[in-house]
Design a protein around this motif. Structure first.
Motif, short mmCIF file in Angstrom:
data_model
loop_
_atom_site.label_atom_id
_atom_site.label_comp_id
_atom_site.label_asym_id
_atom_site.label_seq_id
_atom_site.Cartn_x
_atom_site.Cartn_y
_atom_site.Cartn_z
N SER A 1 -31.70 4.81 29.93
CA SER A 1 -31.88 6.61 30.24
C SER A 1 -30.51 7.28 29.80
O SER A 1 -30.74 8.23 29.07
N ASN A 2 -29.55 6.72 29.96
CA ASN A 2 -27.96 7.19 29.53
C ASN A 2 -27.92 7.32 28.06
O ASN A 2 -27.58 8.28 27.67
N LEU B 1 -30.50 7.64 25.96
CA LEU B 1 -31.56 8.51 25.50
C LEU B 1 -30.84 10.03 25.81
O LEU B 1 -31.02 10.70 24.76
N ASN C 1 -25.52 10.96 34.28
CA ASN C 1 -26.69 10.18 34.54
C ASN C 1 -26.16 9.05 35.27
O ASN C 1 -26.71 8.40 36.17
#
Length: 139
Positions: free
Chosen positions: A28-29, A31, A62
């Motif tokens: 996620s980081n 992305l 994040n």
């Protein structure tokens, strides 16, 4: 369905809990980092160095939240949040510095495409960060 739940529990709560959770947070980081990097690099026309700093910074926000609360189960540490945050920032400034140096070498000296260089430095940052978070920040 039970098989999927069993595999998921084994991966995210089993022997490799920290590593598997770190990997998911890292995705996620990454992305977030790549999206912000691409917006500033390609759409806004900002240099790849500044785009790297901006993208990495958004990913770091994040990262702190999810690594503290989920990956390394932040509630077990006796450290104050601001102490962990300070250590986290130190690790990420070091990691960002390493990625900027490596990116410059790959793009300028080895003539690599900026996005291929970005992928390579992302892996370097992930290894550096996991070790530092596990041993120093969230221990």
């Amino acid at each position: 369905m039970k098989l999927v739940a069993s595999i998921t529990n084994h991966i995210f709560d089993g022997k490799f809990k920290s590593l598997s959770r770190f990997s998911l947070v890292g995705i996620s980081n990454t992305l977030i980092d790549f999206i912000v990097f691409t917006i500033f690099q390609s759409l806004v026309g900002v240099s790849y160095t500044l785009s790297q700093v901006l993208g990495y910074s958004f990913g770091v926000i994040n990262s702190f939240i999810f690594n503290k609360k989920w990956t390394f189960q932040g509630g077990k540490s006796n450290k104050k949040v601001y102490h962990e945050l300070f250590q986290f920032i130190i690790v990420n400034v070091l990691s960002l510095s390493i990625t900027l140096i490596c990116m410059k070498l790959l793009v300028k000296d080895f003539n690599l495409n900026v996005y291929l260089a970005k992928i390579i430095v992302t892996f370097i940052a992930q290894v550096t960060n996991f070790i530092a978070y596990k041993l120093w920040v969230f221990n």
